[in-house]
Scaffold this active site. Sequence first.
Site, mmCIF file in Angstrom:
data_model
loop_
_atom_site.group_PDB
_atom_site.id
_atom_site.type_symbol
_atom_site.label_atom_id
_atom_site.label_comp_id
_atom_site.label_asym_id
_atom_site.label_seq_id
_atom_site.Cartn_x
_atom_site.Cartn_y
_atom_site.Cartn_z
ATOM 1 N N CYS A 80 51.649 98.297 59.937
ATOM 2 C CA CYS A 80 51.773 98.134 58.507
ATOM 3 C C CYS A 80 52.748 96.986 58.253
ATOM 4 O O CYS A 80 53.299 96.425 59.195
ATOM 5 C CB CYS A 80 52.364 99.398 57.885
ATOM 6 S SG CYS A 80 51.565 100.896 58.484
ATOM 7 N N GLU A 111 32.226 93.084 62.362
ATOM 8 C CA GLU A 111 33.505 93.238 61.678
ATOM 9 C C GLU A 111 33.376 93.134 60.165
ATOM 10 O O GLU A 111 34.012 93.896 59.432
ATOM 11 C CB GLU A 111 34.443 92.144 62.210
ATOM 12 C CG GLU A 111 35.850 92.191 61.728
ATOM 13 C CD GLU A 111 36.698 91.079 62.343
ATOM 14 O OE1 GLU A 111 36.134 90.090 62.867
ATOM 15 O OE2 GLU A 111 37.927 91.192 62.298
ATOM 16 N N LYS A 121 44.751 92.555 59.785
ATOM 17 C CA LYS A 121 44.762 91.261 60.463
ATOM 18 C C LYS A 121 45.592 91.307 61.728
ATOM 19 O O LYS A 121 45.250 90.705 62.733
ATOM 20 C CB LYS A 121 45.301 90.209 59.496
ATOM 21 C CG LYS A 121 45.383 88.810 60.075
ATOM 22 C CD LYS A 121 44.273 87.949 59.556
ATOM 23 C CE LYS A 121 44.193 86.605 60.248
ATOM 24 N NZ LYS A 121 42.867 86.398 60.847
ATOM 25 N N ARG A 181 48.621 92.849 57.079
ATOM 26 C CA ARG A 181 48.973 93.817 58.129
ATOM 27 C C ARG A 181 48.377 95.195 57.854
ATOM 28 O O ARG A 181 48.557 96.113 58.655
ATOM 29 C CB ARG A 181 50.500 93.936 58.222
ATOM 30 C CG ARG A 181 51.187 92.637 58.560
ATOM 31 C CD ARG A 181 52.689 92.799 58.528
ATOM 32 N NE ARG A 181 53.172 93.524 59.668
ATOM 33 C CZ ARG A 181 53.693 92.982 60.754
ATOM 34 N NH1 ARG A 181 53.791 91.673 60.836
ATOM 35 N NH2 ARG A 181 54.117 93.729 61.755
ATOM 36 N N ASN A 200 56.976 101.188 59.878
ATOM 37 C CA ASN A 200 55.898 100.510 60.593
ATOM 38 C C ASN A 200 56.035 100.876 62.057
ATOM 39 O O ASN A 200 57.104 100.713 62.634
ATOM 40 C CB ASN A 200 56.034 98.985 60.407
ATOM 41 C CG ASN A 200 55.116 98.215 61.345
ATOM 42 O OD1 ASN A 200 54.022 98.681 61.682
ATOM 43 N ND2 ASN A 200 55.565 97.049 61.773
ATOM 44 N N GLY A 201 54.943 101.380 62.660
ATOM 45 C CA GLY A 201 54.994 101.748 64.072
ATOM 46 C C GLY A 201 54.336 103.097 64.273
ATOM 47 O O GLY A 201 53.593 103.571 63.403
ATOM 48 N N LYS A 212 32.105 89.126 65.059
ATOM 49 C CA LYS A 212 32.270 88.664 63.672
ATOM 50 C C LYS A 212 31.303 89.378 62.748
ATOM 51 O O LYS A 212 31.659 89.831 61.676
ATOM 52 C CB LYS A 212 32.038 87.157 63.649
ATOM 53 C CG LYS A 212 32.842 86.412 62.653
ATOM 54 C CD LYS A 212 34.142 85.888 63.198
ATOM 55 C CE LYS A 212 35.058 86.971 63.676
ATOM 56 N NZ LYS A 212 36.274 86.491 64.251
ATOM 57 N N TRP A 217 48.255 100.465 57.153
ATOM 58 C CA TRP A 217 47.018 100.556 57.929
ATOM 59 C C TRP A 217 47.119 101.888 58.649
ATOM 60 O O TRP A 217 47.944 102.058 59.543
ATOM 61 C CB TRP A 217 46.927 99.400 58.922
ATOM 62 C CG TRP A 217 45.673 99.405 59.742
ATOM 63 C CD1 TRP A 217 44.424 99.040 59.328
ATOM 64 C CD2 TRP A 217 45.543 99.750 61.130
ATOM 65 N NE1 TRP A 217 43.535 99.158 60.364
ATOM 66 C CE2 TRP A 217 44.186 99.586 61.475
ATOM 67 C CE3 TRP A 217 46.433 100.185 62.104
ATOM 68 C CZ2 TRP A 217 43.712 99.850 62.755
ATOM 69 C CZ3 TRP A 217 45.955 100.440 63.378
ATOM 70 C CH2 TRP A 217 44.603 100.267 63.688
ATOM 71 N N GLU A 251 31.640 86.588 70.495
ATOM 72 C CA GLU A 251 32.384 86.360 69.264
ATOM 73 C C GLU A 251 31.476 86.493 68.042
ATOM 74 O O GLU A 251 31.869 87.063 67.028
ATOM 75 C CB GLU A 251 33.059 84.979 69.327
ATOM 76 C CG GLU A 251 33.799 84.547 68.079
ATOM 77 C CD GLU A 251 34.905 85.509 67.646
ATOM 78 O OE1 GLU A 251 35.231 86.440 68.402
ATOM 79 O OE2 GLU A 251 35.404 85.337 66.524
ATOM 80 N N HIS A 270 17.886 93.924 82.201
ATOM 81 C CA HIS A 270 18.453 95.001 83.019
ATOM 82 C C HIS A 270 18.876 96.204 82.183
ATOM 83 O O HIS A 270 19.696 97.002 82.621
ATOM 84 C CB HIS A 270 19.641 94.471 83.830
ATOM 85 C CG HIS A 270 19.248 93.398 84.797
ATOM 86 N ND1 HIS A 270 18.421 93.628 85.866
ATOM 87 C CD2 HIS A 270 19.541 92.074 84.821
ATOM 88 C CE1 HIS A 270 18.232 92.499 86.526
ATOM 89 N NE2 HIS A 270 18.899 91.542 85.910
HETATM 90 C C1 AGP Z 1 39.128 88.849 64.761
HETATM 91 O O1 AGP Z 1 38.190 88.554 63.790
HETATM 92 C C2 AGP Z 1 39.735 90.145 64.669
HETATM 93 N N1 AGP Z 1 40.292 90.399 63.411
HETATM 94 C C3 AGP Z 1 40.552 90.642 65.840
HETATM 95 O O2 AGP Z 1 39.682 90.819 66.895
HETATM 96 C C4 AGP Z 1 41.753 89.782 66.309
HETATM 97 O O3 AGP Z 1 41.301 88.606 66.883
HETATM 98 C C5 AGP Z 1 42.585 90.595 67.311
HETATM 99 O O4 AGP Z 1 43.093 91.727 66.670
HETATM 100 C C6 AGP Z 1 43.694 89.810 67.938
HETATM 101 O O5 AGP Z 1 44.613 89.353 66.988
HETATM 102 P P1 AGP Z 1 45.679 88.246 67.369
HETATM 103 O O6 AGP Z 1 44.905 86.993 67.662
HETATM 104 O O7 AGP Z 1 46.562 88.121 66.169
HETATM 105 O O8 AGP Z 1 46.408 88.725 68.581
#
Ligand code: AGP
Length: 589
Positions: free
Chosen positions: A2, A467, A584, A27, A96-97, A464, A72, A460, A483
Amino acid sequence: MCGIIGYIGGGNAAREVYQGLKRLEYRGYDSAGGAFLNGDELVVVKKQGRVEKLLPFIDGLRATAGIGHTRWATHGAPSDGNAHPHTVGDISVVHNGIIENYAELKSELVADGAVFVSDTDSEVIAHLLNKFYDGDLAYAMKKTVDMLEGSYAILAVRRGVQRIYAACNKSPLIIGYGDGENFCASDEPALAGKCDGISVLDDGDFAEISAEGVIIYDGDMQAVIREISPNLAVCENLGLGDCPHYMLKEIREVPLSVTQTVKAFAGAEQKLKAAFAGVDRIILTGCGTAYHAALLGKRYFEIFAKIPAETEIASEFRYKNPVIGKNTAVIAVSQSGETADTVEAARLARGLGARVIAVTNSRRSQLNRVADAVVPVAAGVEICVAATKSYTGQVAALLACAFAVAGYSYAEKAGVFGNIAELCGKVIENIDASSLAHLCSRSRGVYFLGRDLDYAVALEGSLKLKEISYVPGEGYPAGELKHGTLALIDENTVSVFLITDERLAGKCANAVEQVVSRGGRAAVITNVNGVPEKLPECVEHIILLPECEPYLAPFLTAVAVQTLAYRTAVILNRDPDKPRNLAKSVTVE
Ligand code: AGP
């Protein structure tokens, strides 16, 4: 995981806390709240949902101090009740934690008569502070954290006491020094434009913050001095410009991210080369998108520097008893530099004697502090939870590192990056992913397939799309389709093939045949001459990209899959900037 913020001073504390929370929202954004010292009252406001929901309730306050939290959820669903602050008696707390021993603590407190009103681990902190408070909140904080196992950055206020009390361990907390006012926050960007000097608290530190000053104590409650350094966070123009979403804006900033990163690399090159002296093995690590960038970095080190390279997902790496020698370099890739899994992996590697190199978009982060050398990613602030320009910035930084370790000078390769940026610009300008996005939005599953570097970008692309659009799918090596994964293919699935390497184009075209002959829908993203002609007629969507050397193609295919994911999310009416359940920066393990 958070974001937390505290303010005390002559300004409008409610406004300062609110603004700080807005800057920390990346966050976590499933609920938010604040506790304010408003005259003789302690006013607590907490709401499920985005930070904006607080505004009507705090607008009229004339508070002189406040603490805030944007959440979060880890323990307990997103709800008003589980939102922070948690208040027991006259004491309010934000955290936070993760408190790992909260269940035992809660049982003991309940046995003593405490009544819990949330499902969070954090509420135990408020109960403990209330239990230990005997007129001195600093003492109660010390007694409380002595009971806690896990990670925490805690802020607490008490009605009638013009102070904020703070403690942290394995969760970041910084102090910001103003004029007649002081701040504390999870990170520096939260304090952009607010103060000139900041201190980063060490694990185990406590702080007592008033409008007049800040006293920092170590774990033994001895007053200590933590270095005050300039606040580097600047108030950047973080508006949307003419874009409806940050994701689109940030995809458009990919070319700039590449050129700025390579410019910044010039300043880090010598230190990087020194860190690599004698290195005979490289391990690249990261999470999510950063891990996918590491996959490309591995290939760049192998192709150009001819050094054996491996990749490890950071959250796995720590628990594998990794074999590391003093000639091993561990490259930790992280946009935020705060991802707990990555920071801890880097810490472990360092402890085992590796040289640790951080590749990060953050100028001051936990990861930077652990590393022997830092390779900057200069993507600029990335607001959208889905990484776009930071990914291409990371890949550019890793390619620049591989060139440098291979002995190329910066000047020799500067043109390559100019070329990448220009080609990315062309893709951004010309790509039309709308009809493929419509197909993806109606599908039951989208599979991204490719070989070698294309496979890394396929992973990736898949991440994306999942996500931000919530359409299920996978990234797969194209050769592995037969396979097992082929069993999933039917007329309700879409297979998106990335084909950018002439050597592998024929084999990938075979895989396309395998999909369409089983009734699957197929699309191809390619820049290889002659590929479209080789494809079965029923391949409905072909996205053509500019030709380039295969090792540069990931930059172009990245922009293509990012755009496809964005368009699909918009068609499905999702918020691409703030996807559900995510944050994020993931600062818990
Ligand atoms: C990417 O779109 C994601 N939000 C996620 O996978 C992110 O890349 C991952 O949490 C790592 O974050 P960082 O690069 O800040 O370490």
